[in-house]
Design an enzyme around this catalytic site. Structure first.
Site, PDB file in Angstrom:
ATOM      1  N   ASP A  33       0.842  -1.024  -0.143  1.00  0.00           N
ATOM      2  CA  ASP A  33       0.202   0.299   0.312  1.00  0.00           C
ATOM      3  C   ASP A  33       1.003   1.118   0.470  1.00  0.00           C
ATOM      4  O   ASP A  33       1.426   1.578   1.296  1.00  0.00           O
ATOM      5  CB  ASP A  33      -1.384  -0.053   1.222  1.00  0.00           C
ATOM      6  N   ASP A  91      -2.966   4.522  -2.277  1.00  0.00           N
ATOM      7  CA  ASP A  91      -4.053   5.385  -1.143  1.00  0.00           C
ATOM      8  C   ASP A  91      -3.945   6.946  -2.589  1.00  0.00           C
ATOM      9  O   ASP A  91      -3.303   7.064  -3.045  1.00  0.00           O
ATOM     10  CB  ASP A  91      -2.750   6.235  -0.755  1.00  0.00           C
ATOM     11  N   GLU A 114      -6.457   3.878  -5.353  1.00  0.00           N
ATOM     12  CA  GLU A 114      -7.980   4.184  -5.014  1.00  0.00           C
ATOM     13  C   GLU A 114      -8.251   5.373  -5.745  1.00  0.00           C
ATOM     14  O   GLU A 114      -7.589   6.586  -5.677  1.00  0.00           O
ATOM     15  CB  GLU A 114      -7.877   4.071  -3.011  1.00  0.00           C
ATOM     16  N   HIS A 173     -10.666  -1.307   5.788  1.00  0.00           N
ATOM     17  CA  HIS A 173     -10.370  -0.891   7.129  1.00  0.00           C
ATOM     18  C   HIS A 173     -10.842   0.424   7.019  1.00  0.00           C
ATOM     19  O   HIS A 173     -11.073   0.768   8.162  1.00  0.00           O
ATOM     20  CB  HIS A 173      -9.040  -0.432   6.931  1.00  0.00           C
ATOM     21  N   ASP A 174     -12.113   1.267   5.937  1.00  0.00           N
ATOM     22  CA  ASP A 174     -12.061   2.355   6.071  1.00  0.00           C
ATOM     23  C   ASP A 174     -13.632   2.542   6.389  1.00  0.00           C
ATOM     24  O   ASP A 174     -13.935   3.688   6.775  1.00  0.00           O
ATOM     25  CB  ASP A 174     -12.007   2.682   4.992  1.00  0.00           C
TER      26      ASP A 174
HETATM   27  C1  GLC Z   1      -7.510   6.388   2.424  1.00  0.00           C
HETATM   28  C2  GLC Z   1      -6.910   5.310   3.051  1.00  0.00           C
HETATM   29  C3  GLC Z   1      -7.354   5.787   4.554  1.00  0.00           C
HETATM   30  C4  GLC Z   1      -6.443   6.746   5.235  1.00  0.00           C
HETATM   31  C5  GLC Z   1      -6.399   8.094   3.919  1.00  0.00           C
HETATM   32  C6  GLC Z   1      -5.766   9.435   4.108  1.00  0.00           C
HETATM   33  O1  GLC Z   1      -8.074   6.653   1.936  1.00  0.00           O
HETATM   34  O2  GLC Z   1      -7.511   4.008   2.504  1.00  0.00           O
HETATM   35  O3  GLC Z   1      -7.300   4.868   5.300  1.00  0.00           O
HETATM   36  O4  GLC Z   1      -6.925   7.434   6.190  1.00  0.00           O
HETATM   37  O5  GLC Z   1      -6.213   7.477   2.833  1.00  0.00           O
HETATM   38  O6  GLC Z   1      -4.279   8.120   3.778  1.00  0.00           O
END
Ligand code: GLC
Length: 541
Positions: A107, A208, A263, A324-325
């Site tokens: 990641d 990310d 993402e 995880h979010d």
């Molecule tokens: C993404 C991750 C999240 C994190 C954010 C900032 O959305 O999935 O967990 O807090 O980025 O890096």
């Protein structure tokens, strides 16, 4: 690379055929007794993942971090945080995963570093610092922030720094300053990070918030009506695309079909489509619409239509129900195991690459986290509860007192117990993964939505020579579904269903295959009346 790794069936690259399993290392398995999961903990469960049948792991960040955002605030991209282990542990994990036939995606967090990263420390030290322009430093407007952007966890996306009397940009926490990808030195430094890990033989990256890295240096205000909306969900700047092409070139310069999945936190699939470029940007982009799609046949039908229409033939879809979010889907959808089972059938039979989140295969719900144990600035503690591997007070961890409380019913909802129960949801996931592997139609075939009674979502997956029909009943009553032709059961979400009898139980789902006469075989009885009332394609591609 180990010969046993799935190299992609037929002509398509491995990641189109793959099921990816997300590991949140802090909560997977602790081997040291500090209450936080670690890399040796992941290595210790590769056998389990192989037994389950996943093709790849995506591990949330385990790089050096002050943990303001639990690893998404990186202070050294090329080292492992001591809480997770060492670089040697990372190398052993890569080698162990490959020996188990499993790929490993890291990641990578390109949009921001930690405020403790040496780059930012230097950037912050003086307006004349050679790294000043590695981040976004701006003067305020009449003592206020340089623009009206809001940060993801609340508040303005700017923090004023007394030392040099300027503001710096952070689309997340103040501890996560945004890197300036408009500066070629940043691009080069971050490419070096990619090469560092590619040289260590990782199979690719989950990127990310990939859509945030390109920015207009003028950093213009959001228009009035968007003013109060946090920037992350709407930022969509054309400057990101050449940067993604540069990242892709680095990854493509390595052998072995390395992959980047990004993402892209936009809520419009046609906007997400742009991040695949002309096959020269992301290999895959996450589509988060399923996380907010209501549990109804109509809503899912609509979602599948939108994905098929907007992504077209070239942009390979992804599917995800938990990460995880966001609250786990079992919790989100009301807690019933039957619904989670039906959702698993849906997730694992749609056209595209599914991403599982650790513990969903155990049917876990979010933990209830009392106020005094909450630690996450984004309120995501419940979904990040530790994975219970066994019964007993420590559930297979090296301590009974992990960093977050256990999820509900961990005495029975744990891997060891469920593995002994052939009817458990864990075995359903395993069967679904095996069914996917065995069926070209499920892996790569077209999806065709079929007409079906209310409350039932019906689709066909088909490729030359192989075919499946999937029926998901979102309602509370059994529904008879007349089908053209003769079908037999491949997989049912309900452990009590062992054959196709023409109907789908309440909150149930079935995967059907063409009927083949097998002498004395159970579960291969054709549907009574199965040749009447044809179910016809309502949309074909
Ligand atoms: C993404 C991750 C999240 C994190 C954010 C900032 O959305 O999935 O967990 O807090 O980025 O890096």
């Amino acid at each position: 690379m180990a010969a046993s790794r799935n190299t992609g069936q037929g002509s398509s690259p491995w990641w189109r055929d793959a099921v990816v399993y997300q590991i949140y290392p802090r909560s997977f398995l602790d081997t040291t007794g500090d209450g936080v999961g670690d890399l040796p903990g992941i290595a210790a469960r590769l056998d389990y993942l192989r037994w389950l049948g996943v093709d790849a792991i995506w591990a949330s960040p385990f790089f050096r971090s002050p943990m303001a955002d639990f690893g998404y605030d990186v202070s050294d991209y090329c080292d492992v945080d001591p809480v997770f282990g060492t670089l040697g542990d990372a190398d052993r994990l890569v080698a162990g995963a490959h020996a188990a036939g499993i790929r490993l995606l890291l990641d990578w967090v390109p949009n921001h570093t930690s405020d403790r990263h040496p780059w930012f420390v230097e950037s912050r030290s003086s307006r004349r610092s050679p790294k000043r322009d590695w981040y976004y430093w701006r003067d305020g407007r009449d003592g206020e922030t340089p623009n009206n952007w809001r940060a993801a966890f609340g508040g303005p996306a700017w923090t004023f720094d007394e030392l040099t009397r300027q503001w710096y940009l952070h689309l997340f926490l103040p501890e996560q300053p945004d890197l300036n990808w408009g500066n070629p030195a940043v691009v080069e430094a971050m490419h070096r990070v990619l090469r560092f890990w590619l040289d260590r033989d990782v199979d690719g990256f989950r990127i990310d918030v990939a859509h945030l890295i390109g920015k207009d240096p003028a950093l213009p205000d959001q228009p009035g009506e968007l003013g109060p909306i946090d920037r992350v969900g709407i930022h969509d700047d054309p400057r990101t695309h050449p940067l993604l092409r540069g990242i892709r070139r680095v990854v493509d310069s390595y052998p072995g079909d390395r992959v980047i999945v990004g993402e892209v936190n936009l809520h419009d699939t046609s906007a997400i489509r742009a991040y695949y470029g002309a096959g020269d940007e992301l290999h895959m982009a996450f589509n988060f619409l399923p996380l907010s799609t209501p549990w109804s046949a109509g809503a899912w039908r609509g979602l599948i239509e939108v994905v098929e229409r907007d992504l077209g033939r070239e942009a390979w879809p992804t599917w995800v129900l938990s990460n995880h979010d966001t609250s786990r889907h079992r919790t989100r959808l009301g807690g019933a195991e039957a619904v989670s089972r039906a959702a698993a059938v849906l997730l694992l039979t749609l056209r595209g690459t599914p991403f599982l989140f650790q513990g969903e295969e155990l049917g876990l719900e979010d933990a209830v986290v009392p106020a005094e144990r909450r630690v996450d600035p984004g309120g995501r503690d419940g979904v990040r509860a530790p994975i219970p591997w066994t019964g007993g007070s420590a559930h297979g961890w090296a301590t009974a007192d992990p960093w977050l409380p256990w999820p509900p019913d961990a005495d029975v909802r744990n891997a060891e117990h469920e593995r002994r129960q052939p009817r458990s949801i864990l075995h359903l996931y395993r069967r679904l993964l095996a069914a996917r592997r065995a069926s070209p139609a499920l892996r790569e075939g077209e999806v065709t939505l079929l007409d079906a009674p209310d409350d039932v979502l019906a689709y066909r997956r088909s490729t030359a020579g192989d075919e499946r029909i999937v029926l998901v009943n979102f309602g509370q009553a059994r529904v008879e579904v007349p089908l053209e032709g003769r079908w037999q059961l491949d997989v049912a979400s309900d452990p009590a269903v062992d054959r196709w009898d023409g109907g789908v139980p309440p909150s149930g789902a079935v995967v059907l295959e063409r009927f083949v006469r097998r002498e004395g075989a159970a579960g291969s009885v054709p549907a009574g009346g199965g040749t009447t009332g044809p179910t016809t394609p309502s949309r074909s591609r």
